[in-house]
Write a protein that holds these residues in place. Structure first.
Motif, mmCIF file in Angstrom:
data_model
loop_
_atom_site.group_PDB
_atom_site.id
_atom_site.type_symbol
_atom_site.label_atom_id
_atom_site.label_comp_id
_atom_site.label_asym_id
_atom_site.label_seq_id
_atom_site.Cartn_x
_atom_site.Cartn_y
_atom_site.Cartn_z
ATOM 1 N N GLU A 97 0.839 -1.198 0.000
ATOM 2 C CA GLU A 97 0.000 0.000 0.000
ATOM 3 C C GLU A 97 0.876 1.251 0.000
ATOM 4 O OE1 GLU A 97 -4.061 1.477 2.196
ATOM 5 O OE2 GLU A 97 -2.504 0.580 3.469
ATOM 6 N N ARG A 98 1.929 1.270 0.827
ATOM 7 C CA ARG A 98 2.854 2.415 0.863
ATOM 8 C C ARG A 98 3.535 2.634 -0.489
ATOM 9 N NH1 ARG A 98 4.269 0.542 6.080
ATOM 10 N NH2 ARG A 98 6.079 -0.529 5.215
ATOM 11 N N ASN A 99 3.764 1.540 -1.222
ATOM 12 C CA ASN A 99 4.404 1.636 -2.537
ATOM 13 C C ASN A 99 3.415 1.887 -3.674
ATOM 14 O OD1 ASN A 99 6.996 1.250 -1.538
ATOM 15 N ND2 ASN A 99 6.826 -0.965 -1.646
ATOM 16 N N GLY A 100 2.141 2.069 -3.332
ATOM 17 C CA GLY A 100 1.134 2.371 -4.340
ATOM 18 C C GLY A 100 0.731 1.202 -5.203
ATOM 19 N N LEU A 101 0.924 -0.011 -4.695
ATOM 20 C CA LEU A 101 0.606 -1.206 -5.472
ATOM 21 C C LEU A 101 -0.786 -1.756 -5.186
ATOM 22 C CD1 LEU A 101 4.040 -3.006 -5.015
ATOM 23 C CD2 LEU A 101 3.280 -1.631 -6.966
ATOM 24 N N VAL A 102 -1.281 -1.542 -3.975
ATOM 25 C CA VAL A 102 -2.615 -1.996 -3.583
ATOM 26 C C VAL A 102 -3.323 -0.895 -2.811
ATOM 27 C CG1 VAL A 102 -1.905 -4.427 -3.448
ATOM 28 C CG2 VAL A 102 -1.943 -3.045 -1.374
ATOM 29 N N SER A 103 -4.622 -1.048 -2.727
ATOM 30 C CA SER A 103 -5.424 -0.158 -1.884
ATOM 31 C C SER A 103 -6.349 -1.022 -1.044
ATOM 32 C CB SER A 103 -6.238 0.825 -2.740
ATOM 33 O OG SER A 103 -7.165 0.126 -3.548
ATOM 34 N N LYS A 104 -6.782 -0.471 0.080
ATOM 35 C CA LYS A 104 -7.718 -1.181 0.959
ATOM 36 C C LYS A 104 -9.010 -0.392 1.009
ATOM 37 C CE LYS A 104 -4.962 -1.071 4.547
ATOM 38 N NZ LYS A 104 -4.337 -1.254 5.851
ATOM 39 N N ARG A 105 -10.109 -1.119 1.064
ATOM 40 C CA ARG A 105 -11.392 -0.444 1.263
ATOM 41 C C ARG A 105 -12.342 -1.375 1.984
ATOM 42 N NH1 ARG A 105 -14.499 -0.359 -4.550
ATOM 43 N NH2 ARG A 105 -15.870 -2.056 -4.031
ATOM 44 N N ARG A 106 -13.192 -0.790 2.787
ATOM 45 C CA ARG A 106 -14.216 -1.537 3.513
ATOM 46 C C ARG A 106 -15.216 -2.093 2.515
ATOM 47 N NH1 ARG A 106 -13.519 -3.175 8.362
ATOM 48 N NH2 ARG A 106 -12.361 -1.492 9.249
ATOM 49 N N SER A 107 -15.629 -3.315 2.735
ATOM 50 C CA SER A 107 -16.613 -3.947 1.859
ATOM 51 C C SER A 107 -17.943 -3.219 1.969
ATOM 52 C CB SER A 107 -16.788 -5.412 2.253
ATOM 53 O OG SER A 107 -17.892 -5.979 1.583
ATOM 54 N N ARG A 108 -18.602 -3.071 0.851
ATOM 55 C CA ARG A 108 -19.938 -2.455 0.845
ATOM 56 C C ARG A 108 -20.997 -3.457 1.301
ATOM 57 N NH1 ARG A 108 -18.552 0.215 -4.817
ATOM 58 N NH2 ARG A 108 -17.443 2.038 -4.008
ATOM 59 N N VAL A 109 -20.663 -4.742 1.213
ATOM 60 C CA VAL A 109 -21.591 -5.801 1.593
ATOM 61 C C VAL A 109 -21.466 -6.145 3.074
ATOM 62 C CG1 VAL A 109 -22.238 -8.209 1.149
ATOM 63 C CG2 VAL A 109 -21.537 -6.746 -0.738
ATOM 64 N N ASP A 110 -20.224 -6.202 3.567
ATOM 65 C CA ASP A 110 -19.961 -6.575 4.952
ATOM 66 C C ASP A 110 -18.903 -5.626 5.513
ATOM 67 O OD1 ASP A 110 -19.270 -7.707 7.374
ATOM 68 O OD2 ASP A 110 -18.955 -9.731 6.574
ATOM 69 N N ALA A 111 -19.325 -4.713 6.356
ATOM 70 C CA ALA A 111 -18.431 -3.680 6.877
ATOM 71 C C ALA A 111 -17.274 -4.248 7.700
ATOM 72 C CB ALA A 111 -19.214 -2.672 7.710
ATOM 73 N N ARG A 112 -17.388 -5.506 8.131
ATOM 74 C CA ARG A 112 -16.290 -6.130 8.879
ATOM 75 C C ARG A 112 -15.148 -6.545 7.964
ATOM 76 N NH1 ARG A 112 -19.532 -10.985 11.188
ATOM 77 N NH2 ARG A 112 -20.190 -10.810 9.046
#
Length: 146
Positions: free
Chosen positions: A77-92
């Motif tokens: 993520e720091r290297n700009g290769l991936v991103s994280k996001r909360r699921s729209r279906v399951d917030a966990r």
């Protein structure tokens, strides 16, 4: 009982596997990322049925600990290769996704693997023809005979 031909096939398979892994690690390093980062990107790109994975799923595919996978995702993520996001279906659930940079990088590295992978297919076919079992196996449940 295992015959000489099967030993030869298994030996050749292991040799070619080690050769392929060395090639793959070198290709990742030449592209400026670690082999572990490449594997994470590859598993995200090749994840069955969707374009993202969770930390737990990635840890399983990487055969790594949850904590180690979290650290790897953070570095990517720091290297700009991936991103994280909360699921729209399951917030966990947190979805790990490739960024355009990560997608381009994994595509570039994977392309140079095409010929090496074709060679591995030939080795697997030859090993199977020799009677060696090379396919999906639950390795965690194998025990060596006395």
């Amino acid at each position: 009982m295992i015959g000489k031909q099967q030993y030869q096939a298994l030996s050749e398979f292991r040799f070619r596997l080690a050769e392929f892994l060395h090639f793959s690690e070198s290709a990742a390093q030449a592209a400026g990322i670690t082999p572990a980062q490449y594997l994470l990107l590859l598993h995200l790109r090749g994840f069955p049925g969707r374009e993202w994975g969770t930390v737990g799923e990635l840890a399983q595919r990487l055969q790594a600990s949850h904590q180690g996978t979290v650290a790897l995702v953070q570095r990517c993520e720091r290297n700009g290769l991936v991103s994280k996001r909360r699921s729209r279906v399951d917030a966990r659930c947190v979805e790990i996704r490739l960024t355009p940079r990560g997608r381009g990088l994994v595509q570039r590295i994977a392309k140079c693997h095409a010929e090496a992978r074709a060679q591995m297919d030939l080795v697997c076919s030859a090993a199977s023809a020799a009677g060696a079992k090379v396919g999906p196996v639950a390795y965690t449940h194998l025990t060596l005979p006395p």
